[in-house]
Design a protein around this motif. Structure first.
Motif: not given
Length: 395
Positions: A62, A67, A259
């Motif tokens: 990730e 993450r 992200d």
């Protein structure tokens, strides 16, 4: 704690009831110790398993904020496991304290039990001798009374011989003397027993007070130990919630758009798709790949030496490509591409079945058919086969 008074000094039912109560209390201490010991083992095992889970967990693939959230969760799980291991250590310390308290009470109780045994045996023996002297005293008194009654019977008739009368009087006098002596002995034993009894009672009273204090201390310390244990468990729950609250805080900062943008910035390969490939006539280009009409002048030479040929060629419809080449006096060459779409390969795929086509990332394929099951028909040069549609992106 009062002792039950028995019928005599040999009756120890009250004292034995107290000892039984103390033994039950000691057994209760052992039961609580075992309970805490098992709870400590469970907390230690749970804590170590949490630490192992946190260290074995994945999540390295990730990126960005998610993450960070996963990493924080693993860190807090490991921290929580460490806290449970620490809780196990604190519970074991409580067990050790309770064991020391129980052993201290056992040693103290043992000393007082020995003291009771020392005072119990003499008073039982003295009581036995006192009862024997009492029976002797009563027997001597009965004999003296019988002898005196016999004197009264012998002294009334005038015909009774004087010698027999004196004999009866002497016997009565001796019996009375024996009765007085038995009375003195019995009184001495009674006084001795009373003095011993006072010491015995004082010893018993002080011992029972010590036992009562022991029982009070035992109940108090067990209450405190259980109370502290509940407080430790409550504090552990609060610490666990604080750890998970830290994870919730960082999860609030998790942003889907951020992200996705992070992935685009770190894995981008360009800002525009490749340009389309244009057709270039071989005979209209020079050896360097530049268009030049001089070489095209060779065609009339070929036309002069060869007869006029009308040629038509078509590819099977299943291939999705149709070509038509026609020559009219050798001056025209046409090429037509049917309805085919170009797709770029995103991931490598190795064919698993004979009707499938192996592809490599970066290749450009012509798609002739898109199946509803996700498998598309692709052509690469002369090779045709099925490929997974999710592995492709349209150009």
């Amino acid at each position: 704690m009062k002792e039950k008074k028995g019928a005599d000094f040999s009756d120890r039912s009250g004292y034995e009831a107290i000892l039984q109560r103390l033994q039950d209390g000691r057994r209760m201490c052992k039961d609580v110790e075992e309970l805490l010991r098992m709870r400590a083992a469970a907390e230690e095992k749970f804590g170590k398993e949490l630490v192992a889970i946190a260290r074995r967990a994945g999540g390295q693939t990730e990126i960005s904020t998610l993450r960070a959230s996963v990493d924080r969760l693993k860190a807090e799980i490991e921290h929580t496991g460490s806290l449970h291991v620490q809780l196990s250590g604190m519970i074991k310390e409580e067990v050790q304290k309770l064991e020391a308290f129980r052993e201290h009470q056992r040693e103290q109780r043992k000393k007082f039990e020995e003291i009771i045994e020392k005072v119990q045996k003499p008073i039982e023996a003295l009581y036995k001798r006192t009862m024997e002297s009492k029976r002797c005293y009563e027997q001597r008194c009965k004999e003296a009374d019988e002898a005196e009654q016999a004197v009264e019977k012998k002294s009334s008739p005038a015909s009774t011989p004087l010698r027999q009368t004196e004999k009866v009087l002497n016997r009565a006098r001796l019996c009375r003397e024996a009765a007085r002596l038995a009375e003195k002995q019995h009184m001495w034993h009674v006084d001795k027993l009373e003095n011993t009894r006072q010491d015995w009672e004082s010893t018993y009273r002080s011992t029972c007070e010590v036992f009562q204090q022991q029982e009070t201390d035992r109940i108090g310390i067990l209450r405190c130990v259980l109370w502290d244990h509940c407080n430790q468990l409550s504090m552990q729950c609060v610490k666990d919630d604080e750890c998970y609250e830290e994870v919730r805080k960082i999860l609030e900062e998790c942003d889907m758009a951020m992200d996705n943008n992070c992935f685009i910035q770190t894995r981008r390969t360009g800002s525009s798709p490749p340009k389309s490939v244009e057709f270039q006539n071989y005979y209209n280009t020079d050896t360097n790949g530049n268009a030049d009409g001089a070489t095209a002048q060779r065609l009339p030479c070929i036309q002069q030496e060869a007869p006029v040929v009308n040629l038509s060629f078509s590819v099977a419809p299943s291939c999705g490509v149709g070509e038509h080449i026609s020559g009219d006096d050798g001056s025209t060459l046409e090429c037509r591409v049917a309805d085919e779409e170009q797709y770029k390969v995103l991931y490598d795929y190795k064919a698993q079945d004979p009707d499938e086509l192996s592809i490599t990332r970066g290749e450009v394929l012509l798609i002739t058919d898109q199946g509803e099951d996700g498998w598309w028909t692709a052509r690469r040069g002369d090779l045709i086969g099925l490929v997974p549609g999710t592995y492709l992106i349209k150009l």
